[in-house]
Design an enzyme around this catalytic site. Structure first.
Site, PDB file in Angstrom:
ATOM      1  N   HIS A 211       5.395  11.201  28.880  1.00 47.61           N
ATOM      2  CA  HIS A 211       5.511  10.254  27.568  1.00 47.61           C
ATOM      3  C   HIS A 211       6.703   9.045  28.072  1.00 47.61           C
ATOM      4  CE1 HIS A 211       5.776  10.598  22.936  1.00 47.61           C
ATOM      5  NE2 HIS A 211       6.815   9.872  23.331  1.00 47.61           N
ATOM      6  N   GLU A 212       7.645   9.324  28.376  1.00 47.84           N
ATOM      7  CA  GLU A 212       8.558   8.355  28.391  1.00 47.84           C
ATOM      8  C   GLU A 212       8.041   7.105  29.401  1.00 47.84           C
ATOM      9  OE1 GLU A 212      10.935   7.769  26.255  1.00 47.84           O
ATOM     10  OE2 GLU A 212      10.713   9.633  25.556  1.00 47.84           O
ATOM     11  N   HIS A 215       5.744   4.909  27.566  1.00 43.23           N
ATOM     12  CA  HIS A 215       6.440   3.828  27.105  1.00 43.23           C
ATOM     13  C   HIS A 215       7.145   2.828  28.118  1.00 43.23           C
ATOM     14  CE1 HIS A 215       6.656   5.477  23.201  1.00 43.23           C
ATOM     15  NE2 HIS A 215       7.664   6.557  23.550  1.00 43.23           N
TER      16      HIS A 215
END
Length: 305
Positions: A211-212, A215
């Site tokens: 997920h990170e 980003h």
């Protein structure tokens, strides 16, 4: 899963407020993945910047047209510098665990669990253990010091740091649009207990890092801006007014077409239930990579187009 509604901010050395990019949880509940605490205007400005950069480099911001022009038959391979922070007793992840996390990244971004193959792969470029109790216990406070000392490589090198981010957060990341103004602060920081095979129940498959890194590569949350334009700026992720909680079978919170993308890696939810990126997210990742993380190839590609 209920997210905190208050916005928190920290000040960088220039005195400007910047979002704290972290993971928030309901009081007394388990940790959750992350909230990139951005306003609607910030998201729009970042999307506009991407379009301007693509137009300047390639003469168009149409991601489908760029895909055809680039003819990206080969995959993008991202080198990962894996930095393990520890206080000497806790958080000392082995190199084998680092390799296992890289395998998780490759499976997630390769569509192994049913989503689209984004065309990105990852390789472990280096592994380093740093014993520094203060950094390990308070990575938010010492983020700049940590990255100033340990970060290596250019915009296309993923510097991944593991530490005791805390019970309220599991990780935080920079966005590619920020690299030009603050290259030393580029990178991803996650809680060591959320890596693949970690000890956080429901957050132990390594998807916090997936997920990170999303980003870091240029993706927003699927529920960004709720039901309002521009949403997350990706056409094939339906609008979503609220993030997914735990592991919902079905959720539809916006009047626009399509049910909420509750299995998407850029949603909230348990690792147990995340499994996919969309084809549109893959195009966005590759476009952002060309615009921000691989500028030399971007200019070369423009010259050959």
């Amino acid at each position: 899963m209920v997210r905190a509604t208050s916005h928190t901010a920290a000040c960088d050395t220039s005195g400007h407020a910047r979002p704290v990019r972290g993971v928030l949880r309901r009081s007394g509940g388990p940790p959750v993945h992350d909230r990139a605490d951005l306003s609607r205007s910030q998201v729009q400005a970042m999307l506009d910047d991407l379009r301007r950069t693509l137009r300047a480099e390639y003469g168009t911001d149409d991601e489908r047209m760029l895909e055809a022009r680039w003819r990206r038959a080969r995959r993008i391979v991202v080198p990962v510098r894996f930095h393990v922070l520890t206080d000497g007793r806790h958080g000392r992840l082995s190199k084998a665990k680092a390799k296992r996390q890289i395998a998780t990244l490759n499976a997630a971004y390769g569509g192994k669990w049913g989503g689209a193959d984004t065309g990105l792969r990852f390789r472990l470029a280096s592994y380093r253990v740093t014993v520094q109790p203060a950094w390990f216990l308070r990575p938010h406070v010492y983020e700049r010091a940590i990255k100033k000392r340990l970060r290596k490589g250019g915009p296309g090198t993923l510097n991944l740091f593991t530490a005791a981010v805390g019970v309220d957060v599991l990780g935080f990341s920079t966005f590619p649009q920020w690299y030009r103004q603050d290259p030393r602060n580029d990178g991803v920081v996650v809680d060591y207990r959320s890596v693949t095979g970690g000890t956080y129940r429901h957050f132990d498959r390594g998807f916090t890092i997936v997920h990170e890194v999303g980003h870091w590569l240029g993706l927003f949350h699927t529920f960004e801006n709720g039901c309002q334009t521009p949403g997350d700026g990706v056409a094939d992720t339906p609008y979503e007014s609220t993030p997914a909680e735990a592991c919902p079978r079905h959720k539809d919170t916006c009047p626009q077409r399509g049910a909420d993308p509750v299995r998407n890696f850029m949603n909230y939810g348990w690792d147990d239930c995340m499994r996919e990126f969309t084809a549109g997210q893959g195009r966005r990742l590759r476009a952002a990579w060309a615009a921000y993380r691989e500028p030399r190839r971007a200019k070369s590609a423009r010259g050959k187009a």
